[in-house]
Design an enzyme around this catalytic site. Structure first.
Site, short mmCIF file in Angstrom:
data_model
loop_
_atom_site.label_atom_id
_atom_site.label_comp_id
_atom_site.label_asym_id
_atom_site.label_seq_id
_atom_site.Cartn_x
_atom_site.Cartn_y
_atom_site.Cartn_z
N GLN A 113 0.82 -1.22 0.00
CA GLN A 113 0.00 0.00 0.00
C GLN A 113 0.85 1.27 0.00
OE1 GLN A 113 -2.69 -0.45 3.33
NE2 GLN A 113 -4.35 -1.10 1.99
N ASP A 139 1.98 2.25 -3.49
CA ASP A 139 0.93 2.34 -4.51
C ASP A 139 0.88 3.74 -5.11
OD1 ASP A 139 -1.32 2.23 -6.07
OD2 ASP A 139 -2.64 1.41 -4.52
N TYR A 193 -14.45 -7.61 -7.93
CA TYR A 193 -14.52 -7.04 -9.27
C TYR A 193 -15.95 -6.99 -9.76
CZ TYR A 193 -9.46 -7.62 -9.33
OH TYR A 193 -8.13 -7.55 -9.02
#
Length: 379
Positions: free
Chosen positions: A130, A133, A233
């Site tokens: 993270q 990112d 998703y």
């Protein structure tokens, strides 16, 4: 300890104001065991003068060629230019936002040079990564800046104002796509006093939208409630659902003052979210900001680098690189992403020795040993 040398060169792409390291991260990179060389003027457009890099412990090189002469690693915001690739040492490591799907020639050139190139776009979205990112750190600022750009182009106030001369109604803002950029756009528009609605194909985003004080817009039937896979998703919706959703969105867009679109799909053209007919239905003076303009755009009629004004007086903003319009903060966040990434390039003894089987490095690696190695890019 044999210190690895990191070079940070000036961005050569037109209108790129960001820089890949800031004095704060230079100091931490040196503390971690790296040497850092910064090309003169690399941070000037982001308000980081050479003197601050020197104070942090960096060496200032007059040219990119000089900066790269001994560099084991090159940190960039955008992909390196041809002259930078030519100046790389054989086997050097490159980490940048390479835009590998569109800039395939650069990927091929890096492979030909023998560089181990990492695309920061491909850093996986897992908990451990993270802090690296870069897509999220830059999208967050893009979402914020999109609202500021829209507010500047919009000829009225955003919040409701009650005055002795009468009341000014709050602007209506519609955010299409509720990823990192969309959520920050919602939060910013709400802070500025607008009435905000948002839409996304993933039902799980409804709670996020409502937690920020905005209203979620969707045809919430049974199909919608089951429109997400176990992995988070979106499922492809039926033609019947798509028609119902399009009708709802069209009637909603016609009532909005500002529309901001944020939808991007890695490796594919961005979806068209706003048609010419929908633009034509909006009121004169309305504003649309298309965050996907560099990849082709979400809005019919958007023009890269321009403000297109339609016959009915709607402004479509196609400004690229919105994070670069807040260069100091965007650079600081991106530099911290690279600082965290740099830790993966060292072995347990603190020497340069990337573990190419590490899941983060493996996901981000695009070229190595003269070849394009990423499975989505290798032909």
């Amino acid at each position: 300890m044999c210190m690895a040398v990191i070079a940070v060169t000036r961005e050569r792409r037109a209108e790129e104001t960001r820089v890949a390291a800031v004095p704060e991260t230079v100091k931490k990179l040196i503390a971690a065991g790296f040497e850092v060389t910064v090309e003169a003027g690399a941070g000037a457009a982001a308000s980081y003068p050479d003197s601050e890099y020197q104070a942090a412990g960096a060496t200032i090189a007059k040219t990119a060629k000089e900066a790269l002469a001994k560099a084991d690693i090159l940190f960039k915001v955008r992909a390196p230019a041809d002259e930078e690739i030519a100046a790389l040492k054989a086997g050097a490591i490159v980490a940048a936002l390479l835009n590998p799907y569109q800039d395939k020639a650069i990927v091929d050139a890096l492979a030909k040079k023998g560089a181990s190139a990492f695309a920061m776009e491909f850093v996986p979205r897992i908990t451990r990564a993270q802090v690296m990112d870069a897509l999220s750190s830059q999208a967050n600022l893009a979402g914020y800046r999109a609202v500021i750009e829209a507010a500047e182009a919009y000829g009225k106030a955003l919040p409701m104002m009650m005055t002795a001369a009468g009341t000014i109604a709050a602007a209506k803002v519609f955010i299409m796509g509720v990823g990192v950029a969309g959520l920050q756009a919602i939060a910013t528009a709400r802070r500025l006093g607008a009435v905000v609605t948002a839409t996304d194909v993933r039902p799980a985003t409804k709670e996020q939208v409502e937690s920020l004080g905005a209203k979620f817009l969707a045809v919430e039937d049974e199909e919608f409630r089951n429109a997400q896979t176990a992995g988070g998703y979106a499922k492809e919706m039926s033609p019947e659902y798509q028609a119902k959703q399009a009708e709802l969105v069209s009637s909603h867009i016609a009532k909005q003052d500002i529309v901001i679109t944020t939808a991007l799909i890695p490796g594919r053209p961005p979806p068209k979210l706003v048609s010419a007919a929908q633009v034509a239905s909006m009121k004169p003076g309305s504003v649309i900001v298309d965050l996907a303009v560099e990849q082709g755009g979400n809005v019919e009629g958007v023009k890269l680098g321009e403000v297109a004004e339609t016959a009915n007086g709607v402004k479509i903003l196609g400004r690229p690189n919105l994070p670069g319009r807040i260069a100091a903060d965007a650079s600081a966040l991106y530099a911290r992403n690279l600082l965290a990434f740099a830790g993966l390039l060292l072995d347990k003894e603190g020497k340069l020795g990337p573990d190419y089987e590490d899941e983060i490095l493996k996901a981000a690696l695009v070229t190595q040993a003269g070849k394009v190695v990423h499975p989505q890019l290798a032909s």
